[in-house]
Each structure stands twice: as structure tokens, then as C-alpha cells.
Design an enzyme around this catalytic site. Structure first.
Site, short mmCIF file in Angstrom:
data_model
loop_
_atom_site.label_atom_id
_atom_site.label_comp_id
_atom_site.label_asym_id
_atom_site.label_seq_id
_atom_site.Cartn_x
_atom_site.Cartn_y
_atom_site.Cartn_z
CD GLU A 176 -2.78 -1.32 0.02
OE1 GLU A 176 -3.03 -0.44 -0.65
OE2 GLU A 176 -3.09 -2.77 -0.40
CB CYS B 56 -1.30 7.16 2.69
SG CYS B 56 -2.40 6.25 3.58
P1 NAD Z 1 9.23 5.10 2.99
O1 NAD Z 1 9.08 4.63 1.67
O2 NAD Z 1 10.18 6.08 3.02
O3 NAD Z 1 9.64 4.07 3.95
C1 NAD Z 1 8.81 2.91 4.24
C2 NAD Z 1 9.54 1.65 4.52
O4 NAD Z 1 10.28 1.37 3.58
C3 NAD Z 1 10.38 2.06 5.96
O5 NAD Z 1 10.57 1.00 6.70
C4 NAD Z 1 11.74 2.41 5.41
O6 NAD Z 1 12.81 2.33 6.03
C5 NAD Z 1 11.75 1.19 4.06
N1 NAD Z 1 12.80 1.92 3.01
C6 NAD Z 1 12.95 2.90 2.48
N2 NAD Z 1 13.73 2.77 1.68
C7 NAD Z 1 14.07 1.62 1.47
C8 NAD Z 1 14.85 0.99 0.47
N3 NAD Z 1 15.61 1.55 -0.48
N4 NAD Z 1 15.02 -0.41 0.52
C9 NAD Z 1 14.13 -1.06 1.42
N5 NAD Z 1 13.31 -0.65 2.26
C10 NAD Z 1 13.49 0.87 2.19
O7 NAD Z 1 7.77 5.71 3.46
P2 NAD Z 1 7.62 6.55 4.75
O8 NAD Z 1 8.21 7.81 4.77
O9 NAD Z 1 7.84 5.77 6.07
O10 NAD Z 1 5.92 6.70 4.61
C11 NAD Z 1 5.10 7.53 3.78
C12 NAD Z 1 4.78 6.91 2.50
O11 NAD Z 1 4.10 5.70 2.84
C13 NAD Z 1 4.05 7.84 1.71
O12 NAD Z 1 4.32 7.73 0.41
C14 NAD Z 1 2.67 7.39 2.01
O13 NAD Z 1 1.48 7.65 1.04
C15 NAD Z 1 2.80 5.84 2.20
N6 NAD Z 1 1.60 5.28 3.02
C16 NAD Z 1 0.77 4.65 2.47
C17 NAD Z 1 -0.37 4.04 3.10
C18 NAD Z 1 -1.52 3.42 2.23
O14 NAD Z 1 -2.21 2.51 2.93
N7 NAD Z 1 -1.45 3.33 0.98
C19 NAD Z 1 -0.27 3.98 4.35
C20 NAD Z 1 0.75 4.92 5.05
C21 NAD Z 1 1.72 5.45 4.26
#
Ligand code: NAD
Length: 545
Positions: free
Chosen positions: A293, A327
Site C-alpha cells: 500500500e 497517505c
Molecule cells: P518510505 O517509503 O520512506 O519508508 C517505508 C519503509 O520502507 C520504511 O520502513 C523504510 O525504512 C523502508 N525503506 C525505505 N527505503 C528503502 C529501500 N531502499 N529498501 C528497503 N526498504 C526501504 O515511506 P514513509 O516515509 O515511512 O511513509 C510515507 C509513505 O507511505 C507515503 O508515500 C505514504 O503515502 C505511504 N503510506 C501509504 C499508506 C497506504 O495505506 N497506502 C499508508 C501509510 C503510508
């Protein structure tokens, strides 16, 4: 093995506490906040039940006071990911054999621990570590995670009860096996409930989990792990690791026993995951489940028949609660000219009354954004909007990171419906409004549909039923969660299963049976009571001459 066909307690939504002045719940939460604020909390990794600390000790700073340190977590490396996988696979031997009602009891207990003795701690950790006000914490780190845990148990039994029919002389049964191997949960900073749900929903279905939370959510991740332990999740069933996200992820995706990933976060990270998993497909023993998501660019569209005050309220709450870091947050709005001055007036009055500051002061509606990176990214959008001839900053636009990462709720008026802040996910307290000629409302729906690659949430406002019907049809693919005369945020487990399509994710609807189905691999068992003893079918007989 069970000697009864058990019913689980009927799930219900946890009542939301109000924390009004003078209430016991407010005093108790404030006390817990103060205690945590003054302590130095330690959040080790946890692998196979062992608490692991490394020399890479990382400070945890509240986003609203980045010079203050409330605790430390510990960065691991690829070797910790390997250890976590080994611990998970070892735990699998017993966990997959444990009767389902024992798993259910563990997670029902976790829900009750959060509803009771851990409620203040988990809320305070979310307020301090992720910068949520008391109400935003309550609906996330109390109610939503409790709801996930209780409803998932109910959905699990509904899935298990879904059985095939059986003809005479035989019995068909389906057992919903956990996936063969280990599963990987990667969770975002912005919801403690999501951080708790992604690993626990998979474990509930009998899987063993490697969980890598966001490094910006470690305070509440540590409390969640304490709760899982106290609820009785056996060692190795959920393993918490932290460190270089890409390196940890590579170890998981390179492993032959990798069976699935449950991700919530940004679109770009999820796309990398999909590519990596695809490239490794020959490595795996089974086709991994990929559930993600991801981002959103969520819209509010108003028809000329809409109620202006309802539109303005939805925009204020939908765009600025938790600083727009949901999100589902409203971040682009389409308002007819005839109503704009009125909507703007209501918004101005609301914005003038909104206070910004630390979540410790309960009168603050808006708090800080999560990090320096976020602050800089959001400020960049605001500065470009101030300079562009295509846009005008009409409310807010100030920001200050001297103490915490504070950004005023900001409204940009875009002259061009394709202006960058109408199209891109900003993930901050910034709303962009496009004012349109009300006579062209139908064609503006096409613009709403085509402007962004995302399709997570969206809201339409209208009194005219024909307009509601037209918008519902035209925007059929524009949002996985579609709201009529309501803000696009605030989905409740059991009521509005959540998820979006297009670039917003696989739409496997967290908080529904549909999501849990991704974490099982059904086995059909057919038993014949009186098997045939002769291979010859009747048709093989000779015709009579
Ligand atoms: P992010 O993508 O920066 O991080 C999410 C997770 O991915 C973290 O645990 C992070 O450490 C990990 N991550 C980051 N880069 C990575 C890589 N290169 N390889 C492996 N893992 C990696 O997101 P965030 O800033 O924590 O959250 C915000 C984002 O999440 C926004 O885009 C938001 O829209 C989305 N979000 C979506 C939903 C949904 O239900 N659709 C819900 C909440 C948040």
C-alpha cells in the site's frame, strides 16, 4: 488439537477516548508522556526472542524538539537479517502446528493489553516519537491497532469456515496453510497501527515474520514489541530488525525461503521491491506474495450544489490533521468559482484558530512534520509556489525548524490544474486548490481522474444526486476509497477497508479478510470413504447386439 468448533468474541470498534480537559484519561496520558519524555528508552532489535544491541546506537529525537533525546535504537546489518530469517524459520516448526485458537488468543490478548494497561504508553510513544497530537495518537495507536487485532481474528475464522461442498461418499475440506517460508514486513513511520498490523496479521495466519519498521517510528515499535511479547507471541515468530533498509531487504529477497512481503510506504520503494523480487524469481521455492500500500494524491471535488461549510471542514481536517502526513490526506481540491469565496472564508476562519506546537500542549491541532528531510522537501514546494506565476500561496507558507520541524498549514491556489503541487505527493500540511468554472463540472471530473498516477482516496461533495452519480461513475478507477460528502481520511477497520490501486498499491485492503487471504496457501483435502475397487467405468461395457 481443538475439541470444539469455537466462536471468537464478536469484533467491535474500540471507542475513541476524548481526552477533554479535566478527564482522568487526559491526566493519565499526560503523566505517561512526561515520564517517557524524561526517560532514556532503549529499543533493541529482537531476534529469536533475544534482545540485540549493536555499537551503532542511534538517538531518537522527537520531531517537535529535535535537540531532545528520548531514547536509542540499534542499527544492525545484513548478518542480523540472516539471523532473523534463521530464527523465524526455526520458530516456524512449532508455530505452524499450534492450533488456530491459541494464535487467536495471543492477538486478542494483545488487543486487550493495548486497550488497557499499554494504551497510554503506546499513545505517548506515538505522540513523542512521531509527533501526533493526543487525538491523532488515540485513533491510530489505540483504536486502529486494537481494531485490526480484533477484526483480524474474526476474519481468520470466517476464512477458515469457508469450506467446499461434498458429494455423497466423500468429504472435501480446505485448510488454510501459512505460506511456506518466512514473510517480510516493512512498515512506514506515519501509523503505529500499520506498523503493528503488518507483522501481526501475517503471524496470526500462522506465518513467521521478519519485521523492519521505519527508523522514524522506533519508539512506538519498541512498545509494540513489548506488547507482542507480553501477549505471548513465541520467540522467533516476529523478529524486529533495524539498519540499512536496502541491505536488510536484499538479504530477505535473496533468500530461497522468502514467501511474501507486506509493505506500506512510498511508491518508489515498492517498485524497487517488485523489480528485485522479479529478478530473483528463479531463487524461490514458492511464488512470493507481494502486497504493498503506497502513495497517494488524494482529491476533494466539489460540485456547485455542495455545502460550502462541509467542503471547508473536510479540507481543513482532511489536509492538515497529522500535518498532512497521511497517505489519505486531501492534497488537491477542485472548487467551483461560485462557491470558492465562501469556502475560502470558512477555511480562513478555521486556519486563524488553529494552533501549532508540541503535542504535549493539547490545544495544538498541528504539530511538527517527521524529519529534516520531510521539512526540506515540503518547504521546497512552498518556496516554488511562492515564486511561480502559476500559483499563489494564500494561507500559511511559513516554516521554522529551529526547535522542531514546524510548517504552517499552507494553501496554494493553482492557476493551472497540472501545477506540480496538484500532481505530486508532498506528504505535508500543504493543500493546493484549483478553482473551476462550475458549468464545466463534468469535464473537471476527467481532470481529477487523469491528473495523478495515484488512486488511493478521493472525496466528492454535492447535493445534486445526478452529479453524485456521474462523479461516482467517472471516478470509478480514481480512488480505492471513495467518499461522498465526507473527508477522504479516517478509514475505520471493519467499516471502510483501506487501500488504493494504480500507483497507490495492490489494493489488498488492510483490515479485511481479503488481506488475510494473501497470507495463506489453501490445501484441499479430499477423502473418499469407500474408494472404487475396479478401474472400469460403466461406459466401457459392450453394446448389446
Ligand atoms: P518510505 O517509503 O520512506 O519508508 C517505508 C519503509 O520502507 C520504511 O520502513 C523504510 O525504512 C523502508 N525503506 C525505505 N527505503 C528503502 C529501500 N531502499 N529498501 C528497503 N526498504 C526501504 O515511506 P514513509 O516515509 O515511512 O511513509 C510515507 C509513505 O507511505 C507515503 O508515500 C505514504 O503515502 C505511504 N503510506 C501509504 C499508506 C497506504 O495505506 N497506502 C499508508 C501509510 C503510508
Amino acid at each position: 488439537m481443538p475439541k470444539g468448533i469455537f466462536n471468537v468474541p464478536v469484533a467491535y470498534n474500540e471507542p475513541v477516548r476524548s481526552y477533554e480537559p479535566g478527564s482522568e484519561e487526559r491526566k493519565s496520558l499526560q503523566q505517561t508522556y512526561d515520564q517517557m519524555w524524561e526517560s532514556t528508552l532503549d529499543v533493541p532489535m529482537e531476534i529469536g526472542g533475544k534482545k540485540i544491541k549493536t555499537d551503532n546506537k542511534m538517538p531518537i529525537h522527537p520531531p517537535h524538539d529535535h535537540q531532545h533525546t528520548v531514547g536509542y535504537f540499534y542499527d544492525g546489518d545484513a548478518s542480523h537479517a540472516q539471523d532473523a530469517i534463521a530464527a523465524a524459520l526455526k520458530a516456524r516448526e512449532k508455530w505452524t502446528l499450534l492450533p488456530w485458537e491459541q494464535r487467536a488468543a495471543i492477538f486478542l490478548k494483545a488487543a486487550d493489553l493495548i486497550a488497557g494497561p499499554y494504551r497510554d504508553r503506546l499513545n505517548a510513544a506515538t505522540m513523542i516519537g512521531q509527533g501526533k497530537n493526543a487525538f491523532q495518537a488515540e485513533i491510530d495507536s489505540a483504536c486502529e491497532i486494537i481494531d485490526f487485532l480484533r477484526f483480524n481474528v474474526q476474519y481468520m475464522t470466517e476464512i477458515y469456515s469457508d469450506q467446499p461442498m461434498s458429494d455423497d461418499g466423500l468429504w472435501n475440506r480446505v485448510e488454510y496453510r501459512p505460506l511456506e517460508g518466512f514473510v517480510y514486513a516493512v512498515t512506514p513511520f506515519n501509523f503505529t497501527a500499520i506498523a503493528g498490523n503488518l507483522p501481526s496479521s501475517m503471524a496470526l495466519m500462522g506465518n513467521v515474520v521478519v519485521w523492519k519498521p521505519s527508523d522514524k517510528q522506533m519508539l512506538s515499535a519498541g512498545v509494540l514489541m513489548e506488547i507482542f511479547n507480553e501477549a505471548g507471541v513465541p520467540d522467533g515468530v516476529i523478529n524486529l530488525i533495524q539498519g540499512d533498509a536496502a541491505a536488510i531487504t536484499k538479504v530477505c529477497f535473496d533468500h530461497p525461503d522468502f514467501a511474501g512481503v507486506h509493505f506500506t510506504g512510498s511508491t518508489s520503494v515498492f517498485r524497487k521491491f517488485w523489480t528485485q523480487i522479479g529478478a530473483n524469481i528463479d531463487t524461490y521455492k514458492t511464488y512470493p506474495r507481494i502486497v504493498g500500500e503506497t502513495g497517494g494524491k488524494d482529491f476533494v471535488w466539489a460540485h456547485p450544489s455542495a455545502n460550502a461549510k462541509a467542503v471547508a471542514t473536510a479540507l481543513i481536517r482532511g489536509s492538515f490533521e497529522y500535518q498532512g502526513q497521511k497517505c489519505s490526506a486531501a492534497s488537491r481540491a477542485y472548487i467551483p468559482e461560485s462557491m470558492w469565496e465562501e469556502v475560502k472564508g470558512y477555511m480562513q476562519a478555521d486556519l486563524e484558530s488553529i494552533k501549532m506546537g508540541s503535542p504535549r500542549d493539547f490545544t495544538n491541532f498541528v504539530n511538527a512534520v517527521i524529519s529534516k528531510d520531510s521539512f526540506d522537501k515540503i518547504a521546497g514546494y512552498i518556496e516554488r509556489a511562492k515564486k511561480s506565476s502559476q500559483s499563489e500561496v494564500i494561507f500559511g507558507g511559513n516554516y521554522d525548524d529551529s526547535k522542531g520541524y514546524f510548517i504552517e498549514p499552507t494553501v496554494i491556489l493553482a492557476k493551472d490544474a497540472q501545477y506540480e503541487s496538484m500532481c505530486e505527493e508532498i506528504f505535508g500540511p500543504v493543500l493546493t486548490v484549483y478553482v473551476y468554472d462550475g458549468r464545466a463540472w463534468e469535464s473537471v471530473l476527467d481532470t481529477v481522474n487523469e491528473t495523478s498516477p495515484y488512486a488511493l482516496t478521493g472525496a466528492i461533495f454535492a447535493q445534486d444526486r445526478y452529479a453524485i452519480d456521474t462523479a461516482t461513475k467517472k471516478l470509478v478507477d480514481a480512488a480505492g476509497n471513495f467518499y461522498i460528502n465526507d473527508k477522504p481520511t479516517g478509514a475505520v477497520v471493519g467499516q471502510q477497508p483501506f487501500g488504493g490501486a494504480r500507483a497507490s498499491g495492490t489494493n489488498d485492503k488492510a483490515g479485511s479478510a481479503q488481506n488475510l487471504l494473501r497470507w495463506v496457501s489453501p490445501r484441499l483435502i479430499k477423502e473418499t470413504f469407500n474408494p472404487p475397487k475396479d478401474y472400469r467405468y460403466p461406459f466401457l461395457g459392450q453394446d448389446e447386439m
